[in-house]
Design a protein around this motif. Structure first.
Motif, mmCIF file in Angstrom:
data_model
loop_
_atom_site.group_PDB
_atom_site.id
_atom_site.type_symbol
_atom_site.label_atom_id
_atom_site.label_comp_id
_atom_site.label_asym_id
_atom_site.label_seq_id
_atom_site.Cartn_x
_atom_site.Cartn_y
_atom_site.Cartn_z
ATOM 1 N N VAL A 94 31.688 5.333 -41.201
ATOM 2 C CA VAL A 94 32.944 5.777 -40.592
ATOM 3 C C VAL A 94 33.064 5.213 -39.187
ATOM 4 C CG1 VAL A 94 34.111 7.820 -39.645
ATOM 5 C CG2 VAL A 94 33.327 7.810 -42.003
ATOM 6 N N GLY A 95 31.990 5.248 -38.416
ATOM 7 C CA GLY A 95 32.010 4.657 -37.082
ATOM 8 C C GLY A 95 32.257 3.166 -37.125
ATOM 9 N N TYR A 96 31.607 2.499 -38.068
ATOM 10 C CA TYR A 96 31.770 1.058 -38.233
ATOM 11 C C TYR A 96 33.216 0.715 -38.580
ATOM 12 C CZ TYR A 96 29.433 -3.437 -39.123
ATOM 13 O OH TYR A 96 28.978 -4.721 -39.036
ATOM 14 N N ALA A 97 33.786 1.454 -39.524
ATOM 15 C CA ALA A 97 35.155 1.177 -39.972
ATOM 16 C C ALA A 97 36.180 1.509 -38.881
ATOM 17 C CB ALA A 97 35.468 1.968 -41.242
ATOM 18 N N ALA A 98 35.985 2.598 -38.158
ATOM 19 C CA ALA A 98 36.925 2.966 -37.094
ATOM 20 C C ALA A 98 36.904 1.927 -35.975
ATOM 21 C CB ALA A 98 36.582 4.350 -36.545
ATOM 22 N N ALA A 99 35.718 1.504 -35.584
ATOM 23 C CA ALA A 99 35.610 0.491 -34.526
ATOM 24 C C ALA A 99 36.202 -0.837 -34.985
ATOM 25 C CB ALA A 99 34.158 0.321 -34.112
ATOM 26 N N LEU A 130 32.683 2.864 -27.326
ATOM 27 C CA LEU A 130 32.664 4.324 -27.231
ATOM 28 C C LEU A 130 32.630 4.969 -28.614
ATOM 29 C CD1 LEU A 130 35.258 4.811 -24.349
ATOM 30 C CD2 LEU A 130 32.768 4.870 -24.209
ATOM 31 N N VAL A 131 33.382 4.410 -29.556
ATOM 32 C CA VAL A 131 33.377 4.928 -30.928
ATOM 33 C C VAL A 131 32.002 4.734 -31.548
ATOM 34 C CG1 VAL A 131 34.342 4.595 -33.238
ATOM 35 C CG2 VAL A 131 35.838 4.532 -31.252
ATOM 36 N N ALA A 134 29.508 7.126 -29.939
ATOM 37 C CA ALA A 134 29.683 8.509 -30.402
ATOM 38 C C ALA A 134 29.065 8.709 -31.786
ATOM 39 C CB ALA A 134 31.161 8.879 -30.421
ATOM 40 N N CYS A 135 29.307 7.779 -32.699
ATOM 41 C CA CYS A 135 28.719 7.901 -34.040
ATOM 42 C C CYS A 135 27.205 7.729 -33.985
ATOM 43 C CB CYS A 135 29.346 6.884 -34.980
ATOM 44 S SG CYS A 135 31.032 7.302 -35.407
ATOM 45 N N GLY A 136 26.738 6.793 -33.177
ATOM 46 C CA GLY A 136 25.296 6.606 -33.023
ATOM 47 C C GLY A 136 24.634 7.821 -32.417
#
Length: 158
Positions: A94-99, A130-131, A134-136
């Motif tokens: 999700v973090g990867y896709a959002a970024a 930042l995205v 946050a996920c990391g």
């Protein structure tokens, strides 16, 4: 699973992200080409690549923008080691896709032939870390909390 949390999966994700970012930049350059401003249609695809700096397009997105995905991948893999639950993998992707979505939007809008278009690419440089951070951080906190010592002591009465 080839796209999993392995070195091969990281290389595959980085390659796919780099190709997607280059394609988004080229699509933005074509969309904002002279045809938009001087006529009713874009420049035909056969005439489009005449004034595109191919070296810049092929190197900018994979290096300046794409390397943060590789760093994110390595950091998450180092933290999780062998602890990979479906929830952690979901948070990772999700973090990867959002970024990646933010980066594609920034690259597309940075392709406008106007003076302030260079500022649009700063979103890819300053927002998406930042995205990813946050996920990391959520993944790291989950992994660290799983190893905390058990709670001892008297339980409170309800």
């Amino acid at each position: 699973m080839a796209i999993g949390m392995t070195r091969g999966g990281a290389a595959l994700r980085y390659g796919a992200a780099a190709v997607l970012l280059v394609a988004a930049q080229l699509a933005g350059l074509w969309f904002h080409s002279a045809g938009i401003y001087q006529g009713s249609a874009n420049v035909p695809l056969a005439e489009f690549p005449g004034d595109v700096d191919v070296f810049f397009v092929l190197t900018f997105a994979p290096t300046i923008i794409g390397l943060k995905y590789l760093a994110y991948d390595v950091a998450v893999r180092a933290f999780t080691k062998t602890y990979r639950t479906p929830a952690l993998l979901l948070c990772f992707f999700v973090g990867y896709a959002a970024a990646l979505a933010i980066d594609v939007a920034c690259l597309f809008s940075a392709s406008k032939p106007i003076a302030d278009a260079g500022l649009a690419v700063l979103g890819a440089v300053f927002q998406t870390p930042l995205v990813l951070f946050a996920c990391g951080t959520a993944i790291a906190a989950t992994v660290l909390l799983k190893d905390r010592p058990p709670q001892t002591g008297a339980a409170q009465a309800p």
